[in-house]
Motif scaffolding. Sequence first.
Motif, PDB file in Angstrom:
ATOM      1  N   GLY A 116       0.795  -1.221   0.000  1.00 38.52           N
ATOM      2  CA  GLY A 116       0.000   0.000   0.000  1.00 38.52           C
ATOM      3  C   GLY A 116       0.827   1.269   0.000  1.00 38.52           C
ATOM      4  O   GLY A 116       0.281   2.369  -0.013  1.00 38.52           O
ATOM      5  N   GLU A 119       0.155   3.838  -2.880  1.00 39.75           N
ATOM      6  CA  GLU A 119      -1.053   4.649  -2.704  1.00 39.75           C
ATOM      7  C   GLU A 119      -0.826   5.750  -1.672  1.00 39.75           C
ATOM      8  O   GLU A 119      -1.261   6.883  -1.849  1.00 39.75           O
ATOM      9  CB  GLU A 119      -2.237   3.756  -2.307  1.00 39.75           C
ATOM     10  N   HIS A 123      -0.894   9.803  -2.309  1.00 39.25           N
ATOM     11  CA  HIS A 123      -1.724  10.673  -1.480  1.00 39.25           C
ATOM     12  C   HIS A 123      -0.881  11.765  -0.835  1.00 39.25           C
ATOM     13  O   HIS A 123      -1.295  12.934  -0.769  1.00 39.25           O
ATOM     14  CB  HIS A 123      -2.454   9.845  -0.416  1.00 39.25           C
TER      15      HIS A 123
END
Length: 185
Positions: A116, A119, A123
Amino acid sequence: MSKKKSSEDHAIRELGEFLAILESRIAALADTAEVLERHGEHPPRFADYSRTRTLTSECLAFSIVIERRVEMVPEDRRAKAKDRFDRATIAIWSTLLDCSLKFLRAIAEEEHLPLGSREVFLHEIKTLYDAYNTLTLDRYANKVEEETLKKRAAAERILNEIIDRAPMLLDLGSQASGLDKNKRT
């Protein structure tokens, strides 16, 4: 006292209470920035990052409500509330800038990135971009502290590096190739 004056006084008191709540949430957000700092062998956990994102969302959403309330205060009584709101907005974005820089630094120091991470990276790049743009607004020009200006400059360097290396860092080249293959079939 007229009904209008009483209503205005109530709105200003309520706005003051909202700003106090926002300021306390910003302080809690600032506390999470310390948790995101890498301590020796212990990088920040995803739960710490998640808590920071939750507080961020709360602060940003509540600031939208407050901004609307500030605009509803009569013009002749608005300056003080607007200044306090501007300072809270700067505090939010300064803290977000700090959190993003710390988290990106912690991710960069990891030998193996956790699941993750891409991501989260994307962000945080968006957060750096938004923080940089917000903190460079003329409205805040004389209100941003020196330390935040240094962090804003660091964010600008990181953003420039990422923009220069975007296809490699974001793995856009292989995705674009995959799209081209799909078009041919």
